[in-house]
Design an enzyme around this catalytic site. Structure first.
Site, PDB file in Angstrom:
ATOM      1  N   GLU A 220      -9.559 -10.895  -7.366  1.00  0.00           N
ATOM      2  CA  GLU A 220      -8.700  -9.936  -7.443  1.00  0.00           C
ATOM      3  C   GLU A 220      -7.561  -9.732  -8.362  1.00  0.00           C
ATOM      4  O   GLU A 220      -7.172  -8.827  -9.097  1.00  0.00           O
ATOM      5  CB  GLU A 220      -8.249  -9.651  -6.086  1.00  0.00           C
ATOM      6  CG  GLU A 220      -9.200  -9.210  -4.817  1.00  0.00           C
ATOM      7  CD  GLU A 220      -9.047  -9.596  -3.518  1.00  0.00           C
ATOM      8  OE1 GLU A 220      -9.747  -8.941  -2.537  1.00  0.00           O
ATOM      9  OE2 GLU A 220      -7.709  -9.556  -3.227  1.00  0.00           O
TER      10      GLU A 220
ATOM     11  N   THR B  25      -5.297  -6.678  10.973  1.00  0.00           N
ATOM     12  CA  THR B  25      -5.665  -5.197  10.337  1.00  0.00           C
ATOM     13  C   THR B  25      -5.197  -4.331  11.050  1.00  0.00           C
ATOM     14  O   THR B  25      -4.474  -3.524  10.646  1.00  0.00           O
ATOM     15  CB  THR B  25      -7.248  -5.427  10.279  1.00  0.00           C
ATOM     16  OG1 THR B  25      -7.615  -6.656   9.483  1.00  0.00           O
ATOM     17  CG2 THR B  25      -7.472  -3.986   9.315  1.00  0.00           C
TER      18      THR B  25
ATOM     19  N   LYS C 191       1.007  -1.156   0.071  1.00  0.00           N
ATOM     20  CA  LYS C 191       0.184  -0.059  -0.024  1.00  0.00           C
ATOM     21  C   LYS C 191       0.831   1.036   0.033  1.00  0.00           C
ATOM     22  O   LYS C 191       2.153   1.176   0.373  1.00  0.00           O
ATOM     23  CB  LYS C 191      -0.917   0.090   1.283  1.00  0.00           C
ATOM     24  CG  LYS C 191      -2.040  -1.194   1.268  1.00  0.00           C
ATOM     25  CD  LYS C 191      -2.895  -1.076   2.498  1.00  0.00           C
ATOM     26  CE  LYS C 191      -3.918  -2.137   2.316  1.00  0.00           C
ATOM     27  NZ  LYS C 191      -4.792  -2.123   3.579  1.00  0.00           N
TER      28      LYS C 191
ATOM     29  N   ASN D  75      -2.096   0.345   6.937  1.00  0.00           N
ATOM     30  CA  ASN D  75      -1.489  -0.714   7.500  1.00  0.00           C
ATOM     31  C   ASN D  75      -0.776  -1.581   6.287  1.00  0.00           C
ATOM     32  O   ASN D  75      -0.446  -2.777   6.338  1.00  0.00           O
ATOM     33  CB  ASN D  75      -2.577  -1.675   7.945  1.00  0.00           C
ATOM     34  CG  ASN D  75      -3.693  -1.858   6.787  1.00  0.00           C
ATOM     35  OD1 ASN D  75      -3.591  -1.767   5.761  1.00  0.00           O
ATOM     36  ND2 ASN D  75      -4.707  -2.840   7.441  1.00  0.00           N
TER      37      ASN D  75
ATOM     38  N   HIS E 278      -2.203  -5.324   1.530  1.00  0.00           N
ATOM     39  CA  HIS E 278      -3.374  -6.253   1.592  1.00  0.00           C
ATOM     40  C   HIS E 278      -3.212  -7.363   1.141  1.00  0.00           C
ATOM     41  O   HIS E 278      -2.346  -7.804   0.425  1.00  0.00           O
ATOM     42  CB  HIS E 278      -4.425  -5.585   0.386  1.00  0.00           C
ATOM     43  CG  HIS E 278      -5.473  -6.204  -0.099  1.00  0.00           C
ATOM     44  ND1 HIS E 278      -6.552  -6.309   0.337  1.00  0.00           N
ATOM     45  CD2 HIS E 278      -5.265  -7.232  -1.211  1.00  0.00           C
ATOM     46  CE1 HIS E 278      -7.304  -7.601  -0.201  1.00  0.00           C
ATOM     47  NE2 HIS E 278      -6.623  -7.993  -1.155  1.00  0.00           N
TER      48      HIS E 278
ATOM     49  N   ARG F 275       2.617  -6.244   9.304  1.00  0.00           N
ATOM     50  CA  ARG F 275       1.839  -5.154   9.805  1.00  0.00           C
ATOM     51  C   ARG F 275       2.551  -4.665  11.042  1.00  0.00           C
ATOM     52  O   ARG F 275       2.637  -3.278  11.607  1.00  0.00           O
ATOM     53  CB  ARG F 275       0.255  -5.330  10.057  1.00  0.00           C
ATOM     54  CG  ARG F 275      -0.430  -5.593   8.736  1.00  0.00           C
ATOM     55  CD  ARG F 275      -1.812  -5.847   8.554  1.00  0.00           C
ATOM     56  NE  ARG F 275      -2.326  -5.342   7.417  1.00  0.00           N
ATOM     57  CZ  ARG F 275      -3.684  -5.976   6.894  1.00  0.00           C
ATOM     58  NH1 ARG F 275      -4.013  -6.829   7.808  1.00  0.00           N
ATOM     59  NH2 ARG F 275      -4.103  -5.406   5.818  1.00  0.00           N
TER      60      ARG F 275
ATOM     61  N   TYR G  25     -12.321  -2.024  -3.340  1.00  0.00           N
ATOM     62  CA  TYR G  25     -12.736  -2.141  -1.908  1.00  0.00           C
ATOM     63  C   TYR G  25     -14.336  -1.953  -1.849  1.00  0.00           C
ATOM     64  O   TYR G  25     -14.872  -1.561  -0.760  1.00  0.00           O
ATOM     65  CB  TYR G  25     -12.094  -1.260  -1.041  1.00  0.00           C
ATOM     66  CG  TYR G  25     -10.677  -1.554  -0.511  1.00  0.00           C
ATOM     67  CD1 TYR G  25     -10.546  -2.711   0.323  1.00  0.00           C
ATOM     68  CD2 TYR G  25      -9.539  -0.905  -0.768  1.00  0.00           C
ATOM     69  CE1 TYR G  25      -9.392  -3.097   0.907  1.00  0.00           C
ATOM     70  CE2 TYR G  25      -8.154  -1.491  -0.259  1.00  0.00           C
ATOM     71  CZ  TYR G  25      -8.389  -2.449   0.464  1.00  0.00           C
ATOM     72  OH  TYR G  25      -6.812  -2.839   1.031  1.00  0.00           O
TER      73      TYR G  25
HETATM   74  P1  ATP Z   1      -7.001  -5.918   3.251  1.00  0.00           P
HETATM   75  O1  ATP Z   1      -8.495  -6.184   2.716  1.00  0.00           O
HETATM   76  O2  ATP Z   1      -6.669  -4.269   3.046  1.00  0.00           O
HETATM   77  O3  ATP Z   1      -6.216  -6.840   3.259  1.00  0.00           O
HETATM   78  P2  ATP Z   1      -7.943  -6.610   5.989  1.00  0.00           P
HETATM   79  O4  ATP Z   1      -8.731  -7.683   5.241  1.00  0.00           O
HETATM   80  O5  ATP Z   1      -6.895  -7.207   7.111  1.00  0.00           O
HETATM   81  O6  ATP Z   1      -7.215  -5.780   5.115  1.00  0.00           O
HETATM   82  P3  ATP Z   1     -10.631  -5.268   6.153  1.00  0.00           P
HETATM   83  O7  ATP Z   1     -11.342  -5.305   6.981  1.00  0.00           O
HETATM   84  O8  ATP Z   1     -10.701  -6.214   4.691  1.00  0.00           O
HETATM   85  O9  ATP Z   1      -9.102  -5.764   6.775  1.00  0.00           O
HETATM   86  O10 ATP Z   1     -10.307  -3.714   5.654  1.00  0.00           O
HETATM   87  C1  ATP Z   1     -10.023  -3.348   4.542  1.00  0.00           C
HETATM   88  C2  ATP Z   1      -8.882  -2.174   4.654  1.00  0.00           C
HETATM   89  O11 ATP Z   1      -9.715  -1.195   5.266  1.00  0.00           O
HETATM   90  C3  ATP Z   1      -7.963  -2.279   5.918  1.00  0.00           C
HETATM   91  O12 ATP Z   1      -6.706  -3.074   5.505  1.00  0.00           O
HETATM   92  C4  ATP Z   1      -7.727  -0.732   6.380  1.00  0.00           C
HETATM   93  O13 ATP Z   1      -6.727  -0.428   5.362  1.00  0.00           O
HETATM   94  C5  ATP Z   1      -9.048  -0.279   6.194  1.00  0.00           C
HETATM   95  N1  ATP Z   1      -9.798  -0.281   7.285  1.00  0.00           N
HETATM   96  C6  ATP Z   1     -10.340  -1.423   8.046  1.00  0.00           C
HETATM   97  N2  ATP Z   1     -10.950  -1.016   9.020  1.00  0.00           N
HETATM   98  C7  ATP Z   1     -10.514   0.200   9.326  1.00  0.00           C
HETATM   99  C8  ATP Z   1     -10.830   1.231  10.540  1.00  0.00           C
HETATM  100  N3  ATP Z   1     -11.499   1.019  11.469  1.00  0.00           N
HETATM  101  N4  ATP Z   1     -10.310   2.492  10.270  1.00  0.00           N
HETATM  102  C9  ATP Z   1      -9.704   2.868   9.207  1.00  0.00           C
HETATM  103  N5  ATP Z   1      -9.575   2.174   8.048  1.00  0.00           N
HETATM  104  C10 ATP Z   1      -9.755   0.815   8.376  1.00  0.00           C
HETATM  105 MG    MG Z   2      -9.962  -7.462   3.562  1.00  0.00          MG
END
Ligand code: ATP
Ligand code: MG
Length: 139
Positions: free
Chosen positions: A127, A92, A10, A113, A116, A103, A50
């Site tokens: 994807e 996350t 990212k 973070n 992805h 992370r 997303y």
């Molecule tokens: P990713 O999909 O990016 O691999 P993930 O699967 O661990 O991450 P998801 O729940 O899918 O987490 O959330 C997607 C992305 O949205 C997170 O990686 C983060 O960048 C962002 N995100 C998630 N929760 C929050 C939050 N509470 N506040 C701000 N950003 C968030």
């Molecule tokens: Mg995710």
């Protein structure tokens, strides 16, 4: 079982010159990078990617952050690649991530973070197809 998963380094990580450091952790875990491209996502690409989070309060911030700087999109291949990469990424929220995970080492916050990773084999396929043709993936 040999699988493929989709990975994004990212903007918070590319901005801090951490592409190689992130990929060193990925390769040390036994995952092979079989396709890779540096690209600046358009707003439309980030929104589509997303889309599942469209109703979440952080969606706007997430799209803005993902389009702020270039990202590196890549395909990882290996035994149980989907679950293994999720393990290597860590939780996350970096505050909850295990020692040694990407992370834990590099993420700035729950939003910024660093990486992805696909959350299922089905989503990995979807994807990967958004960014790579079969010819661009060389295992
Ligand atoms: P990713 O999909 O990016 O691999 P993930 O699967 O661990 O991450 P998801 O729940 O899918 O987490 O959330 C997607 C992305 O949205 C997170 O990686 C983060 O960048 C962002 N995100 C998630 N929760 C929050 C939050 N509470 N506040 C701000 N950003 C968030
Ligand atoms: Mg995710």
């Amino acid at each position: 079982m040999t699988e493929r998963t989709f990975s994004i380094i990212k903007p918070d990580a590319t901005r801090r010159n951490l592409t190689g450091a992130v990929n060193a952790v990925i390769e040390a875990a036994g995952l092979r990078i079989v396709a890779q491209r540096r690209v600046k996502l358009t707003e439309a690409q980030a929104k589509k990617f997303y889309e599942v989070h469209a109703e979440r309060p952080f969606y706007g911030e997430l799209v803005a952050q993902m389009t702020a700087e270039p990202v590196v999109v890549q395909v990882l291949q290996g035994d149980n690649a989907v679950a293994k990469y999720r393990e290597v990424m860590g939780a996350t929220n970096p505050a909850n991530a295990d020692e040694g995970t990407i992370r834990k080492q590099f993420a700035l916050s729950i939003g910024e973070n660093s990486v992805h990773g696909s959350d299922s084999l089905e989503n990995a396929g979807i994807e990967i197809a958004q960014f790579f043709t079969e010819e661009e993936i060389v295992g």
